[in-house]
Design an enzyme around this catalytic site. Structure first.
Site, PDB file in Angstrom:
ATOM      1  N   VAL A 135       0.128 -33.845  -9.894  1.00  9.06           N
ATOM      2  CA  VAL A 135      -1.262 -33.295  -9.957  1.00  9.06           C
ATOM      3  C   VAL A 135      -2.186 -34.367 -10.810  1.00  9.06           C
ATOM      4  O   VAL A 135      -3.277 -34.530 -10.646  1.00  9.06           O
ATOM      5  CB  VAL A 135      -1.615 -31.933 -10.021  1.00  9.06           C
ATOM      6  CG1 VAL A 135      -1.509 -31.456 -11.558  1.00  9.06           C
ATOM      7  CG2 VAL A 135      -2.868 -31.369  -9.328  1.00  9.06           C
ATOM      8  N   GLU A 146      -0.766 -23.861 -11.080  1.00 12.09           N
ATOM      9  CA  GLU A 146       0.424 -23.207 -11.630  1.00 12.09           C
ATOM     10  C   GLU A 146       1.576 -24.167 -11.997  1.00 12.09           C
ATOM     11  O   GLU A 146       1.728 -24.962 -11.144  1.00 12.09           O
ATOM     12  CB  GLU A 146       0.638 -21.895 -11.042  1.00 12.09           C
ATOM     13  CG  GLU A 146       0.683 -21.695  -9.751  1.00 12.09           C
ATOM     14  CD  GLU A 146       1.721 -22.575  -8.952  1.00 12.09           C
ATOM     15  OE1 GLU A 146       2.863 -22.849  -9.539  1.00 12.09           O
ATOM     16  OE2 GLU A 146       1.520 -23.235  -8.014  1.00 12.09           O
ATOM     17  N   GLY A 194       2.281 -27.133  -5.224  1.00 13.29           N
ATOM     18  CA  GLY A 194       1.936 -26.209  -6.344  1.00 13.29           C
ATOM     19  C   GLY A 194       1.172 -27.162  -7.369  1.00 13.29           C
ATOM     20  O   GLY A 194       0.805 -28.283  -7.170  1.00 13.29           O
ATOM     21  N   GLU A 195       1.097 -26.810  -8.600  1.00  9.42           N
ATOM     22  CA  GLU A 195       0.447 -27.477  -9.867  1.00  9.42           C
ATOM     23  C   GLU A 195      -1.111 -27.638  -9.397  1.00  9.42           C
ATOM     24  O   GLU A 195      -1.810 -28.182 -10.338  1.00  9.42           O
ATOM     25  CB  GLU A 195       0.738 -28.780  -9.790  1.00  9.42           C
ATOM     26  CG  GLU A 195       2.208 -29.103 -10.132  1.00  9.42           C
ATOM     27  CD  GLU A 195       2.812 -30.617 -10.361  1.00  9.42           C
ATOM     28  OE1 GLU A 195       1.777 -31.467 -10.589  1.00  9.42           O
ATOM     29  OE2 GLU A 195       3.998 -30.705 -10.513  1.00  9.42           O
ATOM     30  N   GLY A 196      -1.718 -26.995  -8.387  1.00  7.08           N
ATOM     31  CA  GLY A 196      -2.966 -27.162  -7.770  1.00  7.08           C
ATOM     32  C   GLY A 196      -3.336 -28.337  -7.049  1.00  7.08           C
ATOM     33  O   GLY A 196      -4.543 -29.184  -7.065  1.00  7.08           O
TER      34      GLY A 196
END
Length: 456
Positions: A169, A256, A412-414
């Site tokens: 990300v 997250e 994930g991670e945004g």
């Protein structure tokens, strides 16, 4: 316990003064002859009070009271939330319809720009130039059940890589022009716990300490958090939204990092949507068949524990009947520090009037909990993509939000939220700068498809 609805006429915030704020009004409204805790939230955040000592007095009542007994700061936050500005949204819709292109032809992007106008209370400009990604990092005790293919140590490794710009990300953020704010809200290991103060200011690419605990507990066997820990994680997210607003950011993206966090997200999704645990539980970061089976059993066991402890939620209509304490209790039992902090970020975005972009499955579960705490929070949320995790679409449907992207992502991670940001900026550029029909002396289009009830 006994929950009773209350109707209290509060003065406008501009009229608050000594003896005339919410706390004072609560004292005037109630003069009971027994101890009472009053938690008040305005708008569509619910009005209710809890009186200890009521109900059946069972052990379950005592446990629940202990979990939700101190939500005063959360309700103070909820009291700040107001709906989006409908007049600004209508003005933005009229602006879109005057732009020299087929009406509604940018689809969800147009709706998102209209929504942002309502959040800002103005249809003049849509300032999205400065964007921030908040990545909530935490560990989960449920990894004890063999639900992941890597150990908890990976959470901290990736969290540290956020600070070095060496994650997926962070590479994406270099394209979208987004600053990354990694936050330790509950990773394992040594270190001081956050005391609720703002002594440590957030800075891009610096790991911010907002630890509510050193990893959550195993939700298969016990509540993931205490009520105090959950409140602290919620406030960590909310205060970060406040700080980012003060730092001049115009839009927030949620992310997250937490090994094992699709397991609590699956348990939450099962309870909130009513779907069987196996239907909402996927492979996460790529589990084997045996690993998936262990994960499904863990989610089933966690949900069974929750319903056994709180049987009234078995046939509970969350979207209709849930009040703030219901969502809070569920988060305490089946959530995690990262999920709670993201829910708090969404609450804070609403309280401080910032658009917030939901990422994927885990982020959308947090968003749904935030909306259940206060229905007006939905006005401030933008969906980014539909996760390929099995529960992703179910949760998004429960939220009632349309995601512009469906890329089969489950990183994930945004990452999905950040992927949407350039599209939103493009939409804002068209909205602000394109000529209108009248300016180029062309007759306005008519959308006959919309007049007939929509497009196929």
């Amino acid at each position: 316990g006994t929950v009773r609805k209350t109707e209290t006429a509060f003065p406008l915030k501009s009229q608050w003064g000594p003896g005339n704020g919410p706390a004072a009004m609560e004292r005037k409204a109630f003069t009971p002859d027994f101890p009472i805790f009053i938690f008040t939230a305005m708008s569509r955040c619910g009005f209710w009070s809890w009186r200890p000592g009521g109900g059946t007095g069972s052990a379950d009542d005592h446990i629940e009271h202990k979990a939700v007994a101190d939500m005063k700061k959360i309700f103070e936050l909820l009291s700040e939330i107001r709906p989006a500005d409908q007049k600004a949204m209508e003005a933005a819709r009229l602006r879109w319809n005057s732009v020299a292109k087929p009406i509604g032809s940018l689809g969800i992007l147009e709706e998102d720009i209209i929504k942002i106008a309502g959040i800002l209370g103005s249809a003049e400009r849509i300032p999205l130039e400065k964007s921030a990604l908040a990545v909530m990092c935490a560990d989960h005790g449920v990894v004890e059940e063999g639900v992941t293919q890597t150990g908890q140590e990976v959470t901290r490794i990736v969290a540290e890589n956020f600070t070095k710009g060496q994650t997926t990300v962070t590479c994406m953020c270099r394209v979208s022009g987004t600053d990354v704010f990694p936050v330790d809200v509950g990773m394992t290991g040594e270190g001081w716990l956050w005391d609720g103060s703002g002594k440590e200011a957030p800075a891009p690419f610096v790991l911010l300490n907002r630890r509510a605990g050193a990893g959550s507990r195993n939700l298969v066997r016990e509540a993931a958090m205490t009520g105090d820990q959950c409140e602290k994680a919620l406030l960590a997210g909310a205060f970060l939204a406040r700080d980012l607003k003060q730092m001049g950011y115009g839009i927030l993206a949620s992310g997250e990092m937490g090994i094992g966090n699709t397991t609590p997200a699956s348990a939450l999704a099962s309870v909130l949507t009513g779907a069987p645990p196996r239907l909402v539980t996927g492979r996460g970061a790529g589990l084997s068949d045996q690993g998936l089976l262990r994960k499904q059993k863990a989610v089933e066991a966690a949900c069974e524990r929750f319903f056994r402890q709180y049987p009234r939620y078995k046939d509970f209509s969350w979207d209709v009947s849930a009040e703030p304490r219901d969502a809070f209790l569920l988060l305490v039992e089946l959530g995690g520090f990262d999920i709670a902090a993201m829910a708090g970020l969404f609450l804070g975005a609403a309280a401080y009037r910032l658009p917030a972009v939901i990422d994927g499955f885990i982020s959308s579960a947090a968003a749904l909990l935030a909306v259940l705490m206060c229905r007006d929070v939905k006005d401030f949320l933008l969906a980014s993509h539909v996760s390929s995790e099995p529960g992703g679409r179910l949760v998004m449907d429960q939220l009632g939000l349309k995601a512009p992207l469906d890329c089969g992502m489950h990183l994930g991670e945004g990452s999905g939220a950040v992927a949407l940001l350039p599209l939103l900026k493009m939409g804002a550029m068209v909205y602000e700068n394109m000529s209108t029909f009248s300016e180029i002396h062309v007759e306005s289009y008519v959308d006959y498809g919309a007049k007939k009830g929509g497009r196929p």
